[in-house]
Design a protein around this motif. Sequence first.
Motif, short mmCIF file in Angstrom:
data_model
loop_
_atom_site.label_atom_id
_atom_site.label_comp_id
_atom_site.label_asym_id
_atom_site.label_seq_id
_atom_site.Cartn_x
_atom_site.Cartn_y
_atom_site.Cartn_z
N ALA A 1 24.16 25.99 18.46
CA ALA A 1 22.66 26.60 18.77
C ALA A 1 22.42 27.98 17.93
O ALA A 1 21.39 28.01 17.40
CB ALA A 1 22.79 26.99 20.33
N ARG B 1 33.37 22.49 25.31
CA ARG B 1 32.20 22.06 24.87
C ARG B 1 31.06 23.02 25.02
O ARG B 1 29.94 23.04 24.09
CB ARG B 1 31.80 20.89 25.76
CG ARG B 1 32.60 19.65 25.47
CD ARG B 1 32.48 18.48 26.44
NE ARG B 1 31.17 17.86 26.48
CZ ARG B 1 30.76 16.66 25.43
NH1 ARG B 1 31.89 16.17 24.89
NH2 ARG B 1 29.47 16.42 25.39
N GLN B 2 31.12 23.84 26.05
CA GLN B 2 30.31 24.86 26.11
C GLN B 2 30.21 25.95 25.05
O GLN B 2 29.07 26.24 24.46
CB GLN B 2 30.42 25.70 27.39
CG GLN B 2 29.79 24.83 28.53
CD GLN B 2 30.16 25.71 30.07
OE1 GLN B 2 30.90 26.59 29.96
NE2 GLN B 2 29.74 25.17 31.02
N SER C 1 26.99 15.52 17.81
CA SER C 1 27.42 16.37 16.94
C SER C 1 29.16 16.08 16.55
O SER C 1 29.53 16.23 15.27
CB SER C 1 27.28 17.79 17.20
OG SER C 1 26.10 18.00 17.28
N GLU D 1 29.95 17.33 31.88
CA GLU D 1 30.16 18.70 31.02
C GLU D 1 31.65 18.65 30.54
O GLU D 1 31.81 19.51 29.37
CB GLU D 1 29.91 19.84 32.03
CG GLU D 1 28.47 20.21 32.25
CD GLU D 1 28.25 21.35 33.15
OE1 GLU D 1 27.25 21.76 33.15
OE2 GLU D 1 29.30 21.83 33.97
N GLY E 1 21.70 16.36 27.78
CA GLY E 1 22.30 17.65 27.08
C GLY E 1 23.45 17.26 26.60
O GLY E 1 24.00 17.75 25.44
N LYS F 1 28.59 24.14 21.79
CA LYS F 1 27.16 23.92 22.21
C LYS F 1 26.56 25.45 21.76
O LYS F 1 25.32 25.49 20.82
CB LYS F 1 26.84 23.72 23.59
CG LYS F 1 26.33 22.55 23.94
CD LYS F 1 26.12 22.53 25.24
CE LYS F 1 25.84 20.77 25.79
NZ LYS F 1 25.73 20.98 27.07
N SER F 2 26.97 26.48 22.33
CA SER F 2 26.35 27.79 21.90
C SER F 2 26.61 28.35 20.34
O SER F 2 25.68 28.68 19.89
CB SER F 2 26.83 28.78 22.83
OG SER F 2 28.34 29.02 22.72
N LEU G 1 25.64 17.01 21.79
CA LEU G 1 26.83 17.40 21.47
C LEU G 1 27.86 16.23 20.96
O LEU G 1 28.66 16.44 20.05
CB LEU G 1 27.44 18.29 22.41
CG LEU G 1 28.93 18.82 21.97
CD1 LEU G 1 28.61 19.93 20.99
CD2 LEU G 1 29.70 19.70 23.25
#
Lengths: 174, 169
Positions: free
Chosen positions: A167, A159-160, B53, B14, B46, A163-164, B50
């Motif tokens: 972005a 997920r990180q 998306s 997360e 946050g 996201k990046s 996502l």
Amino acid sequence: MAALVDGDQTAYAALVTRHADRFLSVATRLMGNQVNAEDMVQEAFIKLLTSADKFNAEAGRFTTWFYRVVSNRCLDELRRKRPAALPEGYDKEDEKAQTDASLLERDKKNAIKGALDRLPERQKLAITLCYYQELSNKEAAEVMDINIKALESLLTRGRQSMKSQLATQKSELL
Amino acid sequence: MRTIERKIFKEIVEAYGAKAAHWPADMRDSCEDFAASQEGSEILRGALALDASLDIVPAPTPASQVFLAKLQALPKQVKAASSVTRASLLEKLRWRIPELNNWLRPGALSAQGTALATALVLGVWVGGQEAVAEQTPFDEELALLELTPQADSNLDDLLLDEALEEKQQ
């Protein structure tokens, strides 16, 4: 499954009717297209027919075991296969026929799908199983043959990374 | 009601995203409680972007009837293939082992057969000869042994006859 091991074709037909869709869905998300996904699912079902006796009912559910068969087959294929070159002009569409809004929408979809496809295979599989297939964390960990902590680590990193990537693409588009 | 710490809630969001349905079942209730707080909603914000998306990616097309029919037909194909596989096992071995391949060529089969038959006949003949060779000395000796007494007896008879003739003279 016991009936299938005994060669009961009705049991096999019922399995296909009940579960084929979900396995095709996970294969399509992993392979990126339905044609290759169908091949993988078909091979997995052949494996099921030839080695149904290897399924241990005491060790877990059929769907969990078969998710593993399908996803392992897909990952093997992805590792084996180098991406084929795309034909020249494959992405040239009749843009005049599309409105700006639909173009933006299409670009956004492509960007997200691209970000998902660029994830490392295991991260992509973890997100596919937990987010899209809505498997419980325990089931997804069993499919991937890892513990829940490892699964959560893959999910978080996946997920990180998405996201990046998104972005960066957003800032490039703007 | 069990409460969870901010850190744990953040870790869960997360990993699993902002949708409660995706959270681990054993912590869902306490996560939902924390999500209702201001701290919780900040953490969720946050993750929501996502999730939105990820939701844009279209769901794969369901399996077509043609594909399902193909899967349903697999048992017959696998059964047919397994019988063919048995028949072609020797064929596969032929290509895996070049020597076997040479031996099993149709043209070579008759030649190999002839060679084998010749070798067999020769083997039997040589074996037979060896048996005769092994037997001959013994038989000859036996014959000599048998002849000698006879010869001796004949000689004795002759000598006896000569002695009788001399006496008569």
